[in-house]
Design a protein around this motif. Sequence first.
Motif, PDB file in Angstrom:
ATOM      1  N   GLU A 112       0.810  -1.212   0.000  1.00  0.00           N
ATOM      2  CA  GLU A 112       0.000   0.000   0.000  1.00  0.00           C
ATOM      3  C   GLU A 112       0.853   1.276   0.000  1.00  0.00           C
ATOM      4  OE1 GLU A 112      -3.143  -0.180  -0.342  1.00  0.00           O
ATOM      5  OE2 GLU A 112      -3.882  -2.032   0.555  1.00  0.00           O
ATOM      6  N   ASN A 113       2.161   1.126   0.180  1.00  0.00           N
ATOM      7  CA  ASN A 113       3.064   2.272   0.239  1.00  0.00           C
ATOM      8  C   ASN A 113       3.628   2.532  -1.154  1.00  0.00           C
ATOM      9  OD1 ASN A 113       5.064   4.177   0.719  1.00  0.00           O
ATOM     10  ND2 ASN A 113       5.835   3.158   2.552  1.00  0.00           N
ATOM     11  N   PHE A 114       3.226   3.644  -1.763  1.00  0.00           N
ATOM     12  CA  PHE A 114       3.616   3.938  -3.141  1.00  0.00           C
ATOM     13  C   PHE A 114       4.888   4.785  -3.232  1.00  0.00           C
ATOM     14  CE2 PHE A 114      -0.759   2.693  -3.710  1.00  0.00           C
ATOM     15  CZ  PHE A 114      -0.769   2.058  -4.938  1.00  0.00           C
ATOM     16  N   TRP A 115       5.500   5.107  -2.101  1.00  0.00           N
ATOM     17  CA  TRP A 115       6.706   5.926  -2.159  1.00  0.00           C
ATOM     18  C   TRP A 115       7.889   5.064  -2.587  1.00  0.00           C
ATOM     19  CZ3 TRP A 115       6.915  11.152  -1.667  1.00  0.00           C
ATOM     20  CH2 TRP A 115       5.726  11.758  -1.262  1.00  0.00           C
ATOM     21  N   PRO A 116       8.614   5.474  -3.609  1.00  0.00           N
ATOM     22  CA  PRO A 116       9.688   4.623  -4.131  1.00  0.00           C
ATOM     23  C   PRO A 116      10.897   4.540  -3.218  1.00  0.00           C
ATOM     24  CG  PRO A 116       9.608   6.708  -5.338  1.00  0.00           C
ATOM     25  CD  PRO A 116       8.398   6.674  -4.440  1.00  0.00           C
ATOM     26  N   ASP A 117      11.145   5.554  -2.395  1.00  0.00           N
ATOM     27  CA  ASP A 117      12.300   5.566  -1.505  1.00  0.00           C
ATOM     28  C   ASP A 117      11.822   5.281  -0.097  1.00  0.00           C
ATOM     29  OD1 ASP A 117      14.555   5.939  -0.062  1.00  0.00           O
ATOM     30  OD2 ASP A 117      14.987   7.971  -0.766  1.00  0.00           O
ATOM     31  N   ARG A 118      12.123   4.071   0.392  1.00  0.00           N
ATOM     32  CA  ARG A 118      11.633   3.675   1.713  1.00  0.00           C
ATOM     33  C   ARG A 118      12.767   3.496   2.706  1.00  0.00           C
ATOM     34  NH1 ARG A 118       7.067  -0.834   0.009  1.00  0.00           N
ATOM     35  NH2 ARG A 118       6.248   0.296  -1.777  1.00  0.00           N
ATOM     36  N   ARG A 119      13.828   4.277   2.533  1.00  0.00           N
ATOM     37  CA  ARG A 119      14.918   4.207   3.489  1.00  0.00           C
ATOM     38  C   ARG A 119      14.427   4.605   4.873  1.00  0.00           C
ATOM     39  NH1 ARG A 119      18.971   8.065   0.319  1.00  0.00           N
ATOM     40  NH2 ARG A 119      16.956   9.135   0.125  1.00  0.00           N
ATOM     41  N   ALA A 120      15.097   4.058   5.876  1.00  0.00           N
ATOM     42  CA  ALA A 120      14.704   4.369   7.250  1.00  0.00           C
ATOM     43  C   ALA A 120      14.821   5.867   7.501  1.00  0.00           C
ATOM     44  CB  ALA A 120      15.590   3.601   8.231  1.00  0.00           C
ATOM     45  N   THR A 121      13.853   6.418   8.182  1.00  0.00           N
ATOM     46  CA  THR A 121      13.865   7.837   8.523  1.00  0.00           C
ATOM     47  C   THR A 121      14.191   8.010   9.995  1.00  0.00           C
ATOM     48  OG1 THR A 121      11.486   7.767   8.921  1.00  0.00           O
ATOM     49  CG2 THR A 121      12.217   8.445   6.727  1.00  0.00           C
ATOM     50  N   ASP A 122      14.639   9.187  10.346  1.00  0.00           N
ATOM     51  CA  ASP A 122      15.023   9.503  11.716  1.00  0.00           C
ATOM     52  C   ASP A 122      13.771   9.628  12.578  1.00  0.00           C
ATOM     53  OD1 ASP A 122      16.033  10.419  14.076  1.00  0.00           O
ATOM     54  OD2 ASP A 122      16.979  12.214  13.249  1.00  0.00           O
ATOM     55  N   ALA A 123      13.626   8.719  13.524  1.00  0.00           N
ATOM     56  CA  ALA A 123      12.434   8.738  14.379  1.00  0.00           C
ATOM     57  C   ALA A 123      12.386   9.985  15.258  1.00  0.00           C
ATOM     58  CB  ALA A 123      12.405   7.489  15.257  1.00  0.00           C
ATOM     59  N   GLU A 124      13.519  10.656  15.433  1.00  0.00           N
ATOM     60  CA  GLU A 124      13.555  11.866  16.247  1.00  0.00           C
ATOM     61  C   GLU A 124      13.191  13.118  15.451  1.00  0.00           C
ATOM     62  OE1 GLU A 124      14.459  11.564  19.755  1.00  0.00           O
ATOM     63  OE2 GLU A 124      13.854   9.619  19.010  1.00  0.00           O
ATOM     64  N   ASP A 125      13.010  12.987  14.141  1.00  0.00           N
ATOM     65  CA  ASP A 125      12.700  14.136  13.290  1.00  0.00           C
ATOM     66  C   ASP A 125      11.190  14.233  13.120  1.00  0.00           C
ATOM     67  OD1 ASP A 125      12.410  16.079  11.399  1.00  0.00           O
ATOM     68  OD2 ASP A 125      13.567  15.074   9.830  1.00  0.00           O
ATOM     69  N   PRO A 126      10.555  15.256  13.672  1.00  0.00           N
ATOM     70  CA  PRO A 126       9.094  15.344  13.558  1.00  0.00           C
ATOM     71  C   PRO A 126       8.624  15.610  12.132  1.00  0.00           C
ATOM     72  CG  PRO A 126       9.965  17.340  14.550  1.00  0.00           C
ATOM     73  CD  PRO A 126      11.115  16.376  14.453  1.00  0.00           C
ATOM     74  N   LEU A 127       9.505  16.085  11.260  1.00  0.00           N
ATOM     75  CA  LEU A 127       9.123  16.341   9.875  1.00  0.00           C
ATOM     76  C   LEU A 127       9.312  15.125   8.984  1.00  0.00           C
ATOM     77  CD1 LEU A 127      10.546  19.945   9.378  1.00  0.00           C
ATOM     78  CD2 LEU A 127       8.220  19.264   9.964  1.00  0.00           C
ATOM     79  N   ALA A 128       9.866  14.047   9.517  1.00  0.00           N
ATOM     80  CA  ALA A 128       9.988  12.813   8.745  1.00  0.00           C
ATOM     81  C   ALA A 128       8.603  12.202   8.566  1.00  0.00           C
ATOM     82  CB  ALA A 128      10.913  11.836   9.458  1.00  0.00           C
ATOM     83  N   PRO A 129       8.380  11.464   7.465  1.00  0.00           N
ATOM     84  CA  PRO A 129       7.059  10.863   7.240  1.00  0.00           C
ATOM     85  C   PRO A 129       6.654   9.953   8.402  1.00  0.00           C
ATOM     86  CG  PRO A 129       8.429  10.674   5.278  1.00  0.00           C
ATOM     87  CD  PRO A 129       9.325  11.170   6.373  1.00  0.00           C
ATOM     88  N   ALA A 130       5.412  10.081   8.820  1.00  0.00           N
ATOM     89  CA  ALA A 130       4.870   9.246   9.892  1.00  0.00           C
ATOM     90  C   ALA A 130       3.818   8.326   9.301  1.00  0.00           C
ATOM     91  CB  ALA A 130       4.256  10.103  10.987  1.00  0.00           C
ATOM     92  N   SER A 131       3.985   7.033   9.507  1.00  0.00           N
ATOM     93  CA  SER A 131       3.008   6.078   9.004  1.00  0.00           C
ATOM     94  C   SER A 131       3.067   4.822   9.856  1.00  0.00           C
ATOM     95  CB  SER A 131       3.304   5.736   7.536  1.00  0.00           C
ATOM     96  OG  SER A 131       2.326   4.861   7.008  1.00  0.00           O
ATOM     97  N   GLY A 132       1.928   4.187  10.043  1.00  0.00           N
ATOM     98  CA  GLY A 132       1.905   2.954  10.806  1.00  0.00           C
ATOM     99  C   GLY A 132       0.838   2.959  11.883  1.00  0.00           C
TER     100      GLY A 132
END
Length: 328
Positions: A60-80
């Motif tokens: 269901e995730n259509f984003w081509p770049d799924r590298r791990a994001t910084d959990a401490e960054d509030p501007l990082a994509p949030a999903s789950g």
Amino acid sequence: MRKLAETEDLSGLVRDALGPGCRVVAVDRLRGGSRKGVYRVRVDGAAVPTVIVYSWAEEENFWPDRRATDAEDPLAPASGLAPFLTARRKLDVLGARVPRLLLADDGRHRLPADAAVVEDVSADTLEALLERDPARASAALADLAATVDVLHGHLAPRYGRPDPPERGGTASGASCGQLVLDRALRDLEEASGREGRIAAAQGCLRDRLHALAARVSPRSEHGLVHGELGPDHVLVDADGRAVLIDIEGLMHFDVEWEHVFLRLRFGRHYPALSRPGLDPRRLDLYLLAMHLSLTAGPLRLLDGDYPNRAAMRGIAEHNLREALALLP
């Protein structure tokens, strides 16, 4: 070819939520989701005729770049499911209307992914009602404004996601303004690699971002913001209340970040949501940063197989032009 959920995939999950006597008769995947699947499920033999299912499956995730994001960054994509449940609890405590939760499954008992079954509030978004039924929309917009006031007035000394109590929130040494600047510079670099008009103005845009950021002072209190509060992310229930959806990005942050997005998305209806006392220097920086984000993001999404491609191209093109128009 992506394998998205069908009737047989969701039947067991919906029975767990509504009881063994219910039978799924139809499943419709709703348009718009890029990180999770959203399905309206019609049933027989239950107290309600329909429910909504959220599925956070990889397919269901259509984003081509799924590298791990910084959990401490509030501007990082949030999903789950976890950020969804955390945000939902926080909003519920504050009295904000969100769809009623019927079932949360993080054990992947019925689907090969985390999933949730929630109340089907309405097929009416505030966006649609603003065009079709202005009187009803006006009341819902006033209710939304009251909700936003509560959220923005819920201040915290730390910015970040409303994490569970055992984590205690997130913050780093950077201010919200610095976080926005850093992300805007990344968005600028990324957009420049995909779009010649941005590349041609890259130096001017970079200088403008730095100049705007230099005018912003750190702040010690941060309101609670939805993060992507457009009229398409607000439903209207039978009582006329505004119901918030797509809430996973909820965070404590500068409220000007939200107001820039509200102004862009609500357009001529924004005055009902506008409030005095906003920092004009933050608004200037965040507006340019938002336009760059809404250029780079859709262009990145189009690297993959996202189906609603014309809409994404339109978003990127509009925000590209708006970003360039902000240059002195």
